[in-house]
Write a protein that holds these residues in place. Structure first.
Motif, PDB file in Angstrom:
ATOM      1  N   HIS A   1      80.481  59.662  43.094  1.00 36.36           N
ATOM      2  CA  HIS A   1      79.096  59.621  43.559  1.00 36.36           C
ATOM      3  C   HIS A   1      78.614  58.173  43.540  1.00 36.36           C
TER       4      HIS A   1
ATOM      5  N   SER B   1      75.193  61.473  48.856  1.00 37.44           N
ATOM      6  CA  SER B   1      76.392  62.286  49.034  1.00 37.44           C
ATOM      7  C   SER B   1      77.245  62.308  47.770  1.00 37.44           C
TER       8      SER B   1
ATOM      9  N   ASN C   1      76.969  66.306  51.711  1.00 33.56           N
ATOM     10  CA  ASN C   1      75.790  65.509  52.028  1.00 33.56           C
ATOM     11  C   ASN C   1      74.523  66.159  51.508  1.00 33.56           C
TER      12      ASN C   1
ATOM     13  N   ALA D   1      83.468  65.964  51.629  1.00 36.55           N
ATOM     14  CA  ALA D   1      82.206  65.255  51.408  1.00 36.55           C
ATOM     15  C   ALA D   1      81.070  66.259  51.418  1.00 36.55           C
TER      16      ALA D   1
END
Length: 255
Positions: A37, A58, A98, A96
């Motif tokens: 992170h 994200s 978001n 990933a």
């Protein structure tokens, strides 16, 4: 992200920094799974045929054996967790997430604190915290999470960006967040069970410990770089917390 995975081992929980530029992995795959992170800054991770952007909004999972290059747009600071999920027959894909929740941001800070503080129960506590992070990741992926702890997320991001500044203080944090110092201390007590100043000193000492091992800076220079204006106070605090002086710590870990 796959469900029902088991964490076999935690290798390390660290913070790191990137300057703008390109990081080439030279076709060498990751030795472990990894959660990352970015506290601030931005970087793009390039895989074979796809890419994704990592920033303060994200959270990314880097799968074991994955190969990628990184393009860093801005000076960045991040927390990463290297660990091993249980093995499986097919390679896992990096992912990933978001628009992550403040809860997920806070889990990184909790894990960082637990792992590096090394209480007598830090290993099971760290496993528990990473499982919480893994659960939150799945919820984030499914858009089922609930936004909460936004205030602490804002506080922690501000601290990580400024804690090495010599004039950084608890009142400065309270002024920035526009809350009272009493409220600020209550938030820290509820979230991390420590005071703000103790947490700030913990971050400074961790940075100092890394610099004592990895640089040839003098003790005074290390103190200044870690955010301590008075090197004598730094040495006293270091010995109080570590049981040995900065010079002794460097000598023991030299090599």
């Amino acid at each position: 992200m796959e469900r029902n995975l088991i964490i076999n081992k935690i290798h390390t929980v660290c913070d790191g920094e990137f300057n703008p530029g390109i990081v080439k992995k030279k076709n060498v795959g990751r030795y472990s799974d990894c959660f990352v992170h970015f506290l601030y800054g931005e970087a793009e991770y390039f895989f074979d045929g796809y890419s994704f952007v990592a920033d303060s909004k994200s959270f990314i999972y880097l799968a074991k054996d994955s190969i990628y290059d990184i393009k860093i747009s801005d000076k960045s600071k991040f927390i990463f967790i290297d660990f091993d999920f249980n093995s499986c027959d097919k390679p896992r894909n990096s992912s990933a997430f978001n628009n992550i929740s403040p809860t997920l941001k806070n889990e990184f800070l909790k894990i960082f604190h637990i792992w590096n503080n090394k209480s007598p129960w830090y290993i099971p506590q760290a496993f528990s915290a990473i499982y919480s992070l893994y659960t939150e990741a799945i919820k984030s992926e499914n858009k089922e999470y609930i936004k909460k702890n936004e205030l602490f997320s804002k506080i922690s991001s501000f601290i990580f960006e400024h804690y090495t500044e010599s004039d950084f203080s608890v009142p400065a944090i309270a002024d920035y967040i526009n809350i009272s110092e009493i409220h600020l201390r209550r938030i820290f007590k509820q979230t991390l069970n420590i005071s703000p100043i103790k947490y700030i000193n913990f971050l400074k000492l961790e940075k100092a410990k890394n610099m004592l091992i990895a640089s040839n800076f003098t003790v005074a220079e290390v103190a200044h770089s870690a955010g301590f204006e008075d090197p004598y106070y730094f040495s006293r605090l270091f010995k109080k917390e570590m049981g040995i002086s900065p010079s002794e710590y460097r000598k023991i870990n030299d090599g």
